[in-house]
Design an enzyme around this catalytic site. Structure first.
Site, PDB file in Angstrom:
ATOM      1  N   GLN A 183      11.848  77.499   2.484  1.00 13.86           N
ATOM      2  CA  GLN A 183      12.679  76.195   3.002  1.00 13.86           C
ATOM      3  C   GLN A 183      14.226  76.577   2.440  1.00 13.86           C
ATOM      4  O   GLN A 183      15.092  75.571   2.671  1.00 13.86           O
ATOM      5  CB  GLN A 183      12.214  74.973   2.008  1.00 13.86           C
ATOM      6  N   SER A 203       8.917  82.045   6.914  1.00 16.51           N
ATOM      7  CA  SER A 203       8.114  81.744   8.200  1.00 16.51           C
ATOM      8  C   SER A 203       9.223  81.318   9.185  1.00 16.51           C
ATOM      9  O   SER A 203       9.958  80.378   8.866  1.00 16.51           O
ATOM     10  CB  SER A 203       7.400  80.624   7.942  1.00 16.51           C
ATOM     11  N   ALA A 204       8.992  81.744  10.353  1.00 14.84           N
ATOM     12  CA  ALA A 204      10.039  81.605  11.534  1.00 14.84           C
ATOM     13  C   ALA A 204      10.148  80.263  11.911  1.00 14.84           C
ATOM     14  O   ALA A 204      11.131  79.627  12.430  1.00 14.84           O
ATOM     15  CB  ALA A 204       9.961  82.709  12.807  1.00 14.84           C
ATOM     16  N   THR A 241      -1.737  94.740  14.827  1.00 16.24           N
ATOM     17  CA  THR A 241      -0.660  95.160  16.032  1.00 16.24           C
ATOM     18  C   THR A 241       0.531  94.190  15.966  1.00 16.24           C
ATOM     19  O   THR A 241      -0.012  92.813  15.774  1.00 16.24           O
ATOM     20  CB  THR A 241      -1.215  94.962  17.454  1.00 16.24           C
ATOM     21  N   CYS A 328       0.426  70.535   5.175  1.00 16.31           N
ATOM     22  CA  CYS A 328      -0.819  70.882   4.815  1.00 16.31           C
ATOM     23  C   CYS A 328      -1.605  70.246   3.850  1.00 16.31           C
ATOM     24  O   CYS A 328      -2.925  70.658   3.690  1.00 16.31           O
ATOM     25  CB  CYS A 328      -0.703  72.400   4.347  1.00 16.31           C
TER      26      CYS A 328
HETATM   27  N1  C6P Z   1       5.464  73.828   4.302  1.00 19.07           N
HETATM   28  C1  C6P Z   1       5.451  71.445   4.538  1.00 19.07           C
HETATM   29  O1  C6P Z   1       5.313  70.420   5.494  1.00 19.07           O
HETATM   30  P1  C6P Z   1       3.215  78.707   6.518  1.00 19.07           P
HETATM   31  O2  C6P Z   1       2.483  77.606   6.775  1.00 19.07           O
HETATM   32  O3  C6P Z   1       2.635  79.595   5.994  1.00 19.07           O
HETATM   33  O4  C6P Z   1       4.015  78.881   7.587  1.00 19.07           O
HETATM   34  O5  C6P Z   1       4.200  78.173   5.359  1.00 19.07           O
HETATM   35  C2  C6P Z   1       3.937  77.888   4.232  1.00 19.07           C
HETATM   36  C3  C6P Z   1       4.814  77.296   3.354  1.00 19.07           C
HETATM   37  C4  C6P Z   1       5.054  78.039   2.104  1.00 19.07           C
HETATM   38  N2  C6P Z   1       5.971  77.691   1.215  1.00 19.07           N
HETATM   39  C5  C6P Z   1       6.644  76.542   1.537  1.00 19.07           C
HETATM   40  C6  C6P Z   1       7.814  76.257   0.294  1.00 19.07           C
HETATM   41  C7  C6P Z   1       6.558  75.815   2.612  1.00 19.07           C
HETATM   42  O6  C6P Z   1       7.264  74.644   2.622  1.00 19.07           O
HETATM   43  C8  C6P Z   1       5.589  76.119   3.324  1.00 19.07           C
HETATM   44  C9  C6P Z   1       5.198  75.070   4.658  1.00 19.07           C
HETATM   45  C10 C6P Z   1       5.302  72.745   5.238  1.00 19.07           C
HETATM   46  O7  C6P Z   1       5.977  71.371   3.612  1.00 19.07           O
HETATM   47  C11 C6P Z   1       3.615  72.759   5.829  1.00 19.07           C
HETATM   48  S1  C6P Z   1       2.657  72.797   4.577  1.00 19.07           S
END
Ligand code: C6P
Length: 392
Positions: A183, A203-204, A241, A328
């Site tokens: 974030q 995460s992109a 890959t 999530c």
């Molecule tokens: N938070 C939220 O609504 P992924 O899903 O692997 O791309 O990102 C996971 C993740 C890890 N760390 C932090 C601080 C995050 O905010 C998130 C994703 C979203 O807050 C989706 S649960």
């Protein structure tokens, strides 16, 4: 007003330029980059360009590594479990430290390691919702602590932790530092020459790139025992890959995010503050955390007497997408980790609503949202006071 998207901490719109840059890698340059023929080799310069953009985006050193993976959850699992694997391989009992305001990708991984016998210390947050560096200093045992994992900017509140200080403390004690930077990237400067973390994850899709691709930064001199075995990709650290279209997209998305950092800090912040001021004008509303130490796009507000789920539904009926917490865990009715960690009372625990803006949010959208929130809060409070009178 058609729909207003204010859930950018959950995911973001893919920048059209990013989508365009990814396109050729689906149907034209689709070779496996590990292949030796031209279909494979022609893709490699674009991967190099994507990596250059990622290195520049976080000011990484050439000697550092950036591993392309599927998402930050994978990156967080990789780092934390790597330290567990090493402890097993070296027959050494270790202690690991994390905080009570982590995303489940970190907290649930540590809970799992606890079941495997790892000693995990959970740092509290102070009254400001921040992990106090002194608590970290006290918790570290230089003889036992192997890894510290702390969230850079919290996904629910947007509160920014003093990560530079964590880096110094960990260095002094010879302990590795892992920061979940999901974030932070794209919202505030992330400079790996300033912040002495050994690992960061991202995460992109949080900075207008595609979903399903992320990065793990590893400072030179730090190692990783792979989570995924089975190939020599990514220097043998992450088999599989490489998702070339998505890697290309992530590289450009980070470059564009860097160019928009000032805009985030001025224009997005202005709109966020306008929304926040209007929310605070409503009676019995609290916004969690000082806005000056939050990411410029995020508000977590607690509307006393209104059940989060009902409010969310009402907003959605009016075309506004917000969130009661992280996407999530939104199906669970448990309180947000932040409310628990900050010891915010049970009466407020289920009333939290997160609004997260992006560089695509417009002032008209914010004005419309303010109007809907005011009406919705009044309506829901009227309903709940009528209902409670019936029981008197
Ligand atoms: N938070 C939220 O609504 P992924 O899903 O692997 O791309 O990102 C996971 C993740 C890890 N760390 C932090 C601080 C995050 O905010 C998130 C994703 C979203 O807050 C989706 S649960």
């Amino acid at each position: 007003m058609e729909r207003v998207y204010l859930d950018n901490n959950a995911t973001t719109l893919v920048d059209p330029l990013v989508k365009e840059a990814m396109e050729p890698f689906f149907t034209k340059m689709y070779g496996n980059p590990n292949s030796l023929h031209s279909f494979g080799t022609e893709v490699r310069p674009y991967m190099g360009l994507a990596l250059d953009r990622l290195y520049a985006g976080i000011n990484a050193d050439d000697e550092d590594d950036i591993i392309i993976n599927s998402c930050a959850s994978e990156g967080n699992n990789t780092v934390i479990k790597s330290f567990y694997f090493d402890s097993v391989l070296n027959h050494k009992k270790v202690q690991m430290i994390t905080s009570s305001i982590e995303h489940p990708a970190v907290s649930e991984t540590y809970e799992f390691l606890e079941k495997l016998g790892v000693d995990v210390k959970w740092l509290p947050v102070n009254a400001d919702g921040i992990v106090d560096p002194d608590e970290l200093r006290k918790a570290i045992d230089p003889d036992k602590t192997s890894l510290v994992s702390i969230i850079w900017a919290n996904n629910e509140t947007g509160l920014i932790n003093p990560v530079k200080e964590y880096g110094e403390i960990c260095r002094e004690n010879g302990v590795k530092l892992h920061l979940d930077a999901v974030q932070a990237i794209g919202k505030i400067p992330v400079d790996m020459q300033e912040v002495m973390a050994d690992y960061i994850t991202f995460s992109a899709h949080k900075f207008h790139g595609p979903k399903g691709v992320g990065g793990l930064y590893i400072r030179r001199g730090s190692t990783i025992t792979p989570l995924m075995h089975g190939g020599e990709q990514m220097a043998g650290i992450r088999a599989g890959t490489v998702n070339t279209p998505y890697m290309v997209g992530m590289g450009l998305a980070l470059e564009l995010a860097g160019k928009n950092l000032d805009f985030e800090n001025t224009e997005v912040r202005k709109l966020r503050d306008k929304l926040e001021d209007a929310i605070l004008d409503i009676e019995d509303v609290e916004v969690i955390g000082d806005r000056n130490i939050r990411t410029p796009n995020t508000i977590l507000a607690s509307f006393r007497g209104i059940e989060g789920e009902a409010f969310l539904w009402d907003l959605n009926q009016n075309g506004i997408a917000a969130s009661t917490g992280s996407a999530c865990s939104s199906e669970s009715l448990e309180s947000n980790p932040t409310f628990v960690a900050m010891d915010i009372g049970a009466d407020l625990a289920h009333t939290g609503m997160r609004f997260s803006l992006s560089r695509y949010t417009t002032e008209d959208e914010i004005d419309y949202t303010i109007d809907v929130i005011r009406k919705s809060v009044k309506r829901l409070r009227d309903i709940s006071s009528t209902n409670s009178k019936e029981y008197i």
